[in-house]
Design a protein around this motif. Structure first.
Motif, PDB file in Angstrom:
ATOM      1  N   ASN A 150       0.996  -1.135   0.060  1.00 24.19           N
ATOM      2  CA  ASN A 150      -0.115  -0.080   0.092  1.00 24.19           C
ATOM      3  C   ASN A 150       0.909   1.348   0.063  1.00 24.19           C
ATOM      4  O   ASN A 150       2.005   1.129   0.271  1.00 24.19           O
ATOM      5  CB  ASN A 150      -0.865   0.116   0.984  1.00 24.19           C
ATOM      6  CG  ASN A 150      -1.685  -1.160   1.453  1.00 24.19           C
ATOM      7  OD1 ASN A 150      -2.165  -1.615   0.714  1.00 24.19           O
ATOM      8  ND2 ASN A 150      -1.594  -1.815   2.647  1.00 24.19           N
ATOM      9  N   ASP A 178     -11.373  -1.875   5.091  1.00 24.69           N
ATOM     10  CA  ASP A 178     -11.039  -3.286   4.322  1.00 24.69           C
ATOM     11  C   ASP A 178     -10.999  -3.079   2.897  1.00 24.69           C
ATOM     12  O   ASP A 178     -11.820  -2.881   2.361  1.00 24.69           O
ATOM     13  CB  ASP A 178     -11.819  -4.457   4.830  1.00 24.69           C
ATOM     14  CG  ASP A 178     -11.549  -5.792   4.032  1.00 24.69           C
ATOM     15  OD1 ASP A 178     -10.634  -5.708   3.409  1.00 24.69           O
ATOM     16  OD2 ASP A 178     -12.418  -6.601   4.441  1.00 24.69           O
ATOM     17  N   PRO A 209      -4.081  -3.883  -3.389  1.00 24.76           N
ATOM     18  CA  PRO A 209      -3.389  -2.810  -2.547  1.00 24.76           C
ATOM     19  C   PRO A 209      -4.051  -1.441  -2.747  1.00 24.76           C
ATOM     20  O   PRO A 209      -4.608  -1.207  -3.715  1.00 24.76           O
ATOM     21  CB  PRO A 209      -1.884  -2.953  -3.118  1.00 24.76           C
ATOM     22  CG  PRO A 209      -2.402  -3.330  -4.744  1.00 24.76           C
ATOM     23  CD  PRO A 209      -3.336  -4.355  -4.368  1.00 24.76           C
ATOM     24  N   LEU A 252      -3.269   3.239  10.720  1.00 30.52           N
ATOM     25  CA  LEU A 252      -2.621   2.185   9.733  1.00 30.52           C
ATOM     26  C   LEU A 252      -2.251   1.176  10.558  1.00 30.52           C
ATOM     27  O   LEU A 252      -2.497  -0.202  10.300  1.00 30.52           O
ATOM     28  CB  LEU A 252      -1.686   2.951   9.206  1.00 30.52           C
ATOM     29  CG  LEU A 252      -0.789   1.946   8.011  1.00 30.52           C
ATOM     30  CD1 LEU A 252      -1.613   1.636   6.860  1.00 30.52           C
ATOM     31  CD2 LEU A 252       0.305   2.906   7.775  1.00 30.52           C
ATOM     32  N   SER A 285      -4.823  -1.098  11.759  1.00 22.55           N
ATOM     33  CA  SER A 285      -5.653  -1.920  10.772  1.00 22.55           C
ATOM     34  C   SER A 285      -4.817  -3.397  10.410  1.00 22.55           C
ATOM     35  O   SER A 285      -5.228  -4.364   9.448  1.00 22.55           O
ATOM     36  CB  SER A 285      -5.412  -1.144   9.456  1.00 22.55           C
ATOM     37  OG  SER A 285      -4.458  -1.014   8.965  1.00 22.55           O
ATOM     38  N   GLN A 335      -1.923  -3.183   8.637  1.00 24.29           N
ATOM     39  CA  GLN A 335      -1.298  -2.910   7.432  1.00 24.29           C
ATOM     40  C   GLN A 335      -0.057  -2.278   7.489  1.00 24.29           C
ATOM     41  O   GLN A 335       0.548  -1.888   6.423  1.00 24.29           O
ATOM     42  CB  GLN A 335      -2.366  -2.344   6.357  1.00 24.29           C
ATOM     43  CG  GLN A 335      -3.445  -3.009   6.353  1.00 24.29           C
ATOM     44  CD  GLN A 335      -4.546  -1.979   5.299  1.00 24.29           C
ATOM     45  OE1 GLN A 335      -4.459  -2.058   4.115  1.00 24.29           O
ATOM     46  NE2 GLN A 335      -5.441  -1.248   6.157  1.00 24.29           N
ATOM     47  N   GLU A 336       0.428  -1.891   8.800  1.00 27.10           N
ATOM     48  CA  GLU A 336       1.782  -1.267   8.752  1.00 27.10           C
ATOM     49  C   GLU A 336       3.118  -1.837   8.060  1.00 27.10           C
ATOM     50  O   GLU A 336       3.514  -0.902   7.475  1.00 27.10           O
ATOM     51  CB  GLU A 336       2.038  -0.811  10.156  1.00 27.10           C
ATOM     52  CG  GLU A 336       3.170   0.057  10.392  1.00 27.10           C
ATOM     53  CD  GLU A 336       3.432   0.149  12.059  1.00 27.10           C
ATOM     54  OE1 GLU A 336       3.207   1.281  12.377  1.00 27.10           O
ATOM     55  OE2 GLU A 336       3.900  -0.724  12.820  1.00 27.10           O
ATOM     56  N   ASP A 344       3.298  -3.586   5.560  1.00 28.02           N
ATOM     57  CA  ASP A 344       3.170  -3.884   3.981  1.00 28.02           C
ATOM     58  C   ASP A 344       2.721  -2.496   3.241  1.00 28.02           C
ATOM     59  O   ASP A 344       2.180  -2.441   2.247  1.00 28.02           O
ATOM     60  CB  ASP A 344       2.176  -4.893   3.482  1.00 28.02           C
ATOM     61  CG  ASP A 344       2.772  -6.304   3.823  1.00 28.02           C
ATOM     62  OD1 ASP A 344       3.926  -6.511   3.797  1.00 28.02           O
ATOM     63  OD2 ASP A 344       1.899  -6.936   4.577  1.00 28.02           O
ATOM     64  N   THR A 345       2.873  -1.348   4.123  1.00 25.38           N
ATOM     65  CA  THR A 345       2.620  -0.073   3.644  1.00 25.38           C
ATOM     66  C   THR A 345       3.680   0.970   3.474  1.00 25.38           C
ATOM     67  O   THR A 345       4.390   1.172   4.724  1.00 25.38           O
ATOM     68  CB  THR A 345       1.375   0.606   4.710  1.00 25.38           C
ATOM     69  OG1 THR A 345       0.303  -0.071   4.450  1.00 25.38           O
ATOM     70  CG2 THR A 345       1.242   2.037   4.028  1.00 25.38           C
TER      71      THR A 345
END
Length: 476
Positions: free
Chosen positions: A57, A232, A237, A304, A307, A309-310, A312-313
């Motif tokens: 992301n 979600d 991405p 973030l 969630s 997703q940290e 992979d962001t």
């Protein structure tokens, strides 16, 4: 590789590559160029656990008119920015990063297109001030190319690349838009330079109702961005361009309802310059606004992390150009609108936990179009060959330990020109004199070396003039 540049350590699912060089330790308030160094982690082979690397992301955050040294991690002695300093400690802090131009909309053009602003008619406006020009919806953008590669895309905040009905983020590749079209707005009323209400949810066409929210603008953008990064998105991405207006004038902080009302009164009375707030602001008020920006970024980063997703962001933070009246730019000379260092050198931080080790500093000269090329490569999107990029992808440098070849960074604004190659900068201001500076010894651009290095001066001048001939001329 130029002596000023430093290699970086790279993480790829637990493996580190290209880590034979040293990396600079990041102290929270360390002076920008004097950080101590420490050995990099031991080199280990790249391993991807039998699967391709996951596309990240992308959370791309811009402050507005934030000066190079306005963060405590860049040397500000009176501004406390713990969240952005932490982000820098977790990633890479760039000391020699530049905006694509010296004002708002040209830099945004250079980011969205990956090209010099002067490649397009809209990019010649410095900045856009009316409805006559904008970002051509037919021109490929960072968002349209990433969307074509499978990304969900959104822009929250300041657009400043043209007005409806002809121009908007949703016409140029962003699935969602929430924000303002113009270059500035009053933080509570959302009134723009022409006194119009300038807050939109998507495109507001004839007959649609305006979207009304009269809370403090930075709070609204932070809330919207936090919702987006926590959403979600399924298997897609996502790219989020989060464009704050903070700390752009008018100098109104959260809670300043009385000052807001006074500015609004002047706007409604027909004072065309009321938003410039020439009779307001202070160093203390500016400090308050920058620290609020820092807290807002921290809130988005918290959402973030929550969630999941940290890791992979890829988070990117920078300013759209140099600082304004109350900015702290020391030791740089110049401010917004100038091609002196203070007008174009900007704080820049990149974090990607899955692939980049933290605590690193890069002194490599980079500028806005490079990030477009970098994000397209990392996101698996192919540039449109009919619109060649002017930036250089930094993916190899950041992730694979590749050296960046020496090159020239080019800028042009009305009445000024600049080229940087390695440590050397060629500059001509509105006075018309050609100057040459060794930035490794003179970041303040006070020791003109033109007479000492005539051949180099002539060479860099020729580089600028050759590139200038490729661009559109300014309208008379």
């Amino acid at each position: 590789m130029p002596s000023h540049a430093s290699n970086l350590s790279r993480r790829a699912f637990g493996g580190v590559i290209g880590a034979s060089a040293t990396v600079a330790a990041l102290g929270t308030a360390a002076p920008p160029a004097e950080a101590a160094s420490e050995p990099a982690p031991a080199e280990r082979p790249f391993r991807a656990a039998g699967r391709p690397a996951k596309r990240p992301n992308i959370l791309f955050i811009l402050g507005d008119d934030l000066g190079w040294a306005d963060l405590s991690s860049y040397g500000a002695p009176h501004i406390n920015t713990p969240h952005l300093d932490k982000l820098a400690r977790q990633g890479v802090r760039f000391t020699d990063a530049y905006s694509g131009s010296a004002t708002c909309s040209p830099t945004r053009f250079s980011l969205y297109t990956g090209r010099y602003p002067g490649r397009t008619k809209g990019g010649l406006a410095e900045p856009i001030a009316d409805r006559s020009v904008g970002l051509d919806p037919n021109h490929p953008t960072l968002a349209s190319l990433l969307r074509g590669a499978g990304y969900a895309t959104a822009l929250i905040g300041k657009w400043h690349c043209g007005y409806l009905p002809d121009y908007s983020p949703t016409k140029s590749g962003w699935d969602e838009f929430f924000g303002n079209f113009g270059g500035a707005l009053e933080y509570y009323s959302k009134l723009g330079l022409a006194g119009e209400y300038d807050l939109y949810k998507g495109d507001v066409r004839e007959g649609d109702a305006e979207y009304k929210d009269l809370r403090y603008y930075t709070r609204i953008l932070t809330e919207r961005a936090s919702e987006y990064v926590g959403r979600d998105h399924g298997d897609k991405p996502w790219l989020l361009n989060l464009n704050f207006t903070t700390p752009h004038w008018p100098w109104i902080a959260d809670g300043d309802e009385a000052e807001s009302a006074e500015v609004v009164r002047k706007i409604k009375a027909g004072n065309a310059g009321a938003l410039f707030h020439n009779d307001g602001g202070s160093v203390e008020k500016y400090t308050e606004m920058v620290q609020d920006l820092d807290r807002s970024v921290g809130q988005v980063l918290k959402a973030l992390k929550e969630s999941g997703q940290e890791k992979d962001t890829l988070v990117f933070f920078a300013s759209d150009n140099g600082g304004e009246r109350f900015s702290y730019n020391w030791p740089l000379t110049g401010n917004k609108s100038s091609l002196q260092e203070g007008g174009i050198r900007v704080p820049t931080i990149v974090r990607w936990p899955a692939r980049l080790d933290g605590g690193q500093v890069s002194h490599e000269p980079v500028f806005t179009p490079d990030w477009t090329a970098t994000l397209l490569e990392i996101g698996g999107a192919r540039p449109d060959q009919a619109y060649p990029l002017d930036g250089t992808s930094l993916a190899g440098y950041l992730l694979r330990g590749e050296e960046l070849a020496e090159r020239e960074l080019f800028w042009r604004v009305r009445g000024e020109r600049a080229v940087r190659r390695g440590d050397w900068k060629y500059y001509r201001g509105k006075g018309g004199a050609d100057q040459l500076f060794d930035l490794s010894a003179d970041r303040r651009e006070q020791a003109d070396r033109a007479a000492d290095e005539p051949a180099l001066l002539a060479e860099l001048k020729a580089v600028w003039e050759k590139k200038d001939k490729e661009l559109l001329p300014y309208p008379a």
